[in-house]
Enzyme design. Structure first.
Site, PDB file in Angstrom:
ATOM      1  N   PHE A  51       0.844  -1.202   0.000  1.00 54.12           N
ATOM      2  CA  PHE A  51       0.000   0.000   0.000  1.00 54.12           C
ATOM      3  C   PHE A  51       0.874   1.245   0.000  1.00 54.12           C
ATOM      4  CE2 PHE A  51      -2.478  -3.416   1.668  1.00 54.12           C
ATOM      5  CZ  PHE A  51      -3.748  -3.218   1.130  1.00 54.12           C
ATOM      6  N   GLU A  52       0.486   2.236  -0.760  1.00 53.11           N
ATOM      7  CA  GLU A  52       1.358   3.388  -0.970  1.00 53.11           C
ATOM      8  C   GLU A  52       1.672   4.171   0.303  1.00 53.11           C
ATOM      9  OE1 GLU A  52      -1.814   5.230  -3.595  1.00 53.11           O
ATOM     10  OE2 GLU A  52      -0.874   7.031  -2.800  1.00 53.11           O
ATOM     11  N   ALA A  53       0.837   4.050   1.326  1.00 57.12           N
ATOM     12  CA  ALA A  53       1.103   4.798   2.553  1.00 57.12           C
ATOM     13  C   ALA A  53       2.123   4.097   3.444  1.00 57.12           C
ATOM     14  CB  ALA A  53      -0.197   5.047   3.311  1.00 57.12           C
TER      15      ALA A  53
END
Lengths: 255, 334, 334, 255
Positions: A51-53
């Site tokens: 996930f990009e976060a």
């Protein structure tokens, strides 16, 4: 033996089939998340979710609402930073990335920024988010959107995220990493790839009951139609059951 | 290394690294001193009209909402906001009339929950101007450059798109590979705001779970306000120094604000208040509704504690904690 | 952005980012699989003659000594070593005849303990060549560039010195400020080796205390070997995922080696074995002594456990643990 | 009231007096560490210690042997990374940095790399380590070394770490951050600063019993001698007592 299924169920299953085991996928919320979770519970148990976060390899207990949601790093192997995962993306560690779009052109470029003039827009959309990063840096992007003549367009008002830009070699000429780009486009009508020679969209498979005429008439640009067109597999009963387990309240699948 | 192309987006937040070093030298204290203050004082002292503001967390996760509401309450004006996947925070600031400019990675939307009526209205009417586009990684690395004290960072995204054309990036030829690369200019916000689970009085702040881009952003910003679920002892921080994500020497103010991220999620502590987010999305569909929202929840309350009462008080908050911590609710009584 | 100047040092470890992406795609598995193996297998499979080798930790702290000795035992040759404040590890490798080239930030010394006779002899005789100079931050940021998948990182050090002139850096004019800045080329070692306190069988490695540059280095290297005090369960890693510094997808081999950093320090676990380091410095003062050292402690032992017996066994190790953990020894018995 | 003290005690005390309270210092091992700890226990309790390997603000229980030693992050406020502390250094957060040297020139440039030819050295020294970073990026460097005509030289065989390079404005012209550079040089004979106009070394204070002639004759280059030359304060009994507490085994102070 005809089964009933919704369009969303079909898209989720078709997307899920594209994800091979032992590969990594940059996941957004919504349909991509559902597709990735379905793949993990069927043919790709060892699919790595990123996930990009910052969440890497979680054991997702409940469908996450946001890409930063604590569900995206629940019992993860790494709870990291955006710098770390975006760097992994840029370094070639991410096989698949999912993208949605307001509109797409024949080269798989997409717009999620604006309808009308950028400076004084008719409709202001959210912009790139991580989409440009995914479209630029992962190996194979999979685009999911509804298809009609307003969304499959000759000319985008704004290219938010690169597809093949203006044709073969364009990505590399602009400085994007070599060998990446859109792999498949999934709509409610069928599945598309990109012609090797021209990098323009080409039909790969139509969904059950959809005609080639429908496919073509729902696009402003011409879609390359090969001699042989496959048909997608409809969702199985078992897949539908798993989808209901993944999304019991129908948050995404119920749409 | 010739310049091959450059974006026409406005260069916001950039500073000459020497100028910023001088500022750091003169303004950032290296002393371990007590920086606790009220949210109201922190906003009064460290947020100014016209500031470039960046807010920690990501989307609806770990957002310092008490500071956001306070900025509206103090009627700060003409802010430029970093749309670094900024959703509810940006929306509230726009609705409160505080924002005139946004640099956009992701803005004016609420992810799965839909587009933001309030943000869209502001941009589409021209009241709020988008000054530049970028991406999430683009913002991240602009902050990284600032945190490192260098003028730019190299990347391989943005290239070939209109996102690049409306960004403040430049394209040059890498002198080693000969290939075009993207240069992202450093971004030093005037003020950055964070909400964390624990922080000592000096500003040593620890974060649980993903850090997103808060490590870089805290070091990039000129002024830093940290709200925390709990102010903890210096001793507790020193027992696990590897968990300190934001060091005291970049922090200007520490405010203890339990439930300070509501209606956003605080990982391991409490879940999104979906009802309240939905209420905002509904009310902000019109100008009148937006005004009603603010008089009810922001301008019409004295402080954050009163806000928490208005959004449902202890009953609501306990429920959000139960959801976040995967505790099923008791079965309904007959 | 014209090139104003460039160092004449040899560019070692640099790769075209596209070439490295292809390599990552083909060679780095994204699957959670069991990567446990013996130190001997790990070195046999992942260290090759002629490799550019970089070793984790810093100075005499958290150094994977069992791997270092094994490289000597397997008579690997012609290595280029990253002198990223490399002390005992580099010294042993040079003494073992494995090293022909070094890029130097800090090498051939043992900090307060004095210069390294063995390293100096090799360089001063020309047997080992210094191919480039840099600084600690210079190395750190070369690894950062590689970890980010970009060709270079900007910095403001090195400029104006002979260190720059003998480095592989370039000087260009920053297109924003107009000031000269330093560009540090990415460094992708062929193999990096680490010692950590805990790691699961898949390679998710956690480090206690300072990380130094291991975060970046692990992501920069093509092949990664991790030795660990203890292989722990997947479950334990997943309970504290924020502590995972090296993710499994960059790791190729996991070897369980208790006391694997001796005579270096393992933070929180055991202290430097000053006696043994002194012994090495004394013995390595001559070629003969160096040979004696190796036959006694490296070539003449079957494995790391036998080495541990030779350096004093449990009694020595217990004493090092006591010192590290600040437990005073018992008072002498009458 | 004559007290006895060693040269090392004198250097430690003189260095310690230069460190103001509420400032930050990049600390190496040995004498700098002793000086910083002495300052903390006397006039600068709130002096922030930063170590290049990642330790920030420790409560040092025992004299560390190495800059990465776990003593450098014992009960620290942050146990961080080299990237983090080097970035803080580059961003202007570090007031003082200590440096040792094999040799120095009139502009405060130093050599710790090589004696003789670089490609085929007579003596190979360890190189920069963090010295170039400190000399380039911190606000004020304090150099400590023994002074004689082989160490205070007209021309260095190798400039490892920048002082004022070749004169006023040179650092900035080369691209180094503005406003930094050597602040003081401490030797067994005296304390030196740098002339505003020429950036060449100038005497600030001589140690008790040292003559200006000795100072000049122990340097190959000419040292600027002002009309008034102060004398350094010798260590007090209390300082000596604290030094023994800090370094009970005489690891550094005993040298």
């Amino acid at each position: 033996m005809a089964t009933t299924y919704t369009e969303t169920e079909l898209l989720a299953c078709v997307a899920s089939h594209m994800l091979a085991d032992n590969k990594s996928v940059f996941v957004g919320t919504g349909l991509p998340m559902i597709a990735a979770m379905l793949a993990q519970r069927t043919h790709a148990p060892n699919l790595l979710l990123i996930f990009e976060a910052g969440g890497v390899g979680p054991q997702v207990p409940v469908l996450p609402i946001s890409v930063g949601d604590s569900r995206t790093f629940h019992r993860a192997v790494v709870a990291s930073t955006m710098h770390d995962v975006m760097s992994a993306l840029q370094s070639g560690y991410v096989d698949y990335g999912f993208l949605g779009a307001a509109a797409i052109d024949a080269y798989g470029n997409i717009n999620t920024t604006v309808i009308g003039d950028w400076a004084r827009p008719r409709v202001r959309l959210p912009g790139s988010g991580g989409a440009n990063d995914i479209g630029s840096l992962c190996w194979q992007t999979i685009l999911i959107l509804r298809q009609d003549r307003k969304k499959f367009v000759e000319r985008l008002p704004f290219i938010t995220t690169p597809g093949y830009l203006y044709g073969p070699g364009a990505r590399e000429a602009e400085g994007l990493p070599a060998g990446g780009g859109p792999y498949r486009v999934i709509t409610q009508l069928g599945v598309y790839g990109f012609d090797e020679e021209t990098k323009r969209m080409a039909l790969v498979a139509r969904h059950p009951g959809v005609t080639v005429t429908e496919i073509q008439s729902n696009s402003e640009f011409e879609i390359i139609i090969p001699a042989q067109v496959a048909q997608t597999e409809p969702p199985t009963g078992s897949e539908q059951r798993i989808l209901r387990e993944i999304d019991p309240t129908g948050l995404v699948v119920g749409r | 290394m010739e310049i091959l192309d450059e974006g026409a987006g406005e260069l916001v937040g950039w500073r000459d690294p020497d100028e910023n070093r001088e500022w750091v030298r003169a303004n950032k204290s290296r002393a371990l001193k007590d920086k606790r203050m009220t949210v109201s004082d922190a906003v009064r002292r460290f947020v100014r009209d016209g500031d470039y503001v960046a807010i920690g967390g990501f989307g609806h996760v770990r957002v310092p909402m008490s500071l956001v509401y306070e900025v509206v309450r103090q009627r700060k004006r003409d802010l430029t906001v970093a749309g670094k996947t900024a959703v509810h925070d940006l929306d509230i600031l726009i609705g409160g009339g505080c924002v005139s400019r946004v640099e956009v990675a992701y803005s004016f939307g609420h992810e799965l929950r839909g587009l933001s009526p309030c943000g869209r209205r502001a941009v589409e009417s021209g009241r709020c101007k988008v000054v530049a586009e970028t991406s999430n990684a683009g913002y991240q690395w602009r902050f990284l450059a600032a945190a490192m004290g260098v003028p730019f960072v190299v990347s391989r995204n943005l290239l070939g798109t209109d996102t690049f054309k409306k960004s403040s990036a430049k394209k040059v030829r890498d002198p080693w590979s000969g290939k075009p690369v993207c240069l992202l200019p450093a971004c030093y916000p005037d003020v950055a705001m964070f909400h964390v689970p624990r922080c000592d009085a000096h500003g040593n702040a620890q974060i649980d779970g993903i850090i997103v881009e808060d490590f870089e952003l805290a070091r990039a910003a000129r002024r830093v306000i940290v709200t925390t679920e709990q102010v903890v002892s210096d001793d507790l921080i020193r027992r696990e120094p590897h968990r300190t994500v934001i060091p005291f020497y970049v922090v200007d103010a520490v405010c203890e604000v339990p439930w300070g991220a509501h209606p956003a999620q605080m990982p391991y502590e409490y879940y999104f208040d979906e009802e309240h987010i939905r209420l905002w999305l509904q009310m902000s569909a019109s100008e009148e509704g937006t005004e009603d929202y603010f008089s009810r929840y922001v301008l019409g309350v004295q402080d954050y504690e009163e806000y928490l009462e208005r959004v449902g008080g202890i009953r609501t908050l306990n429920r959000l904690r139960q959801i976040e911590q995967y505790r099923p609710p008791l079965p309904e009584q007959e």
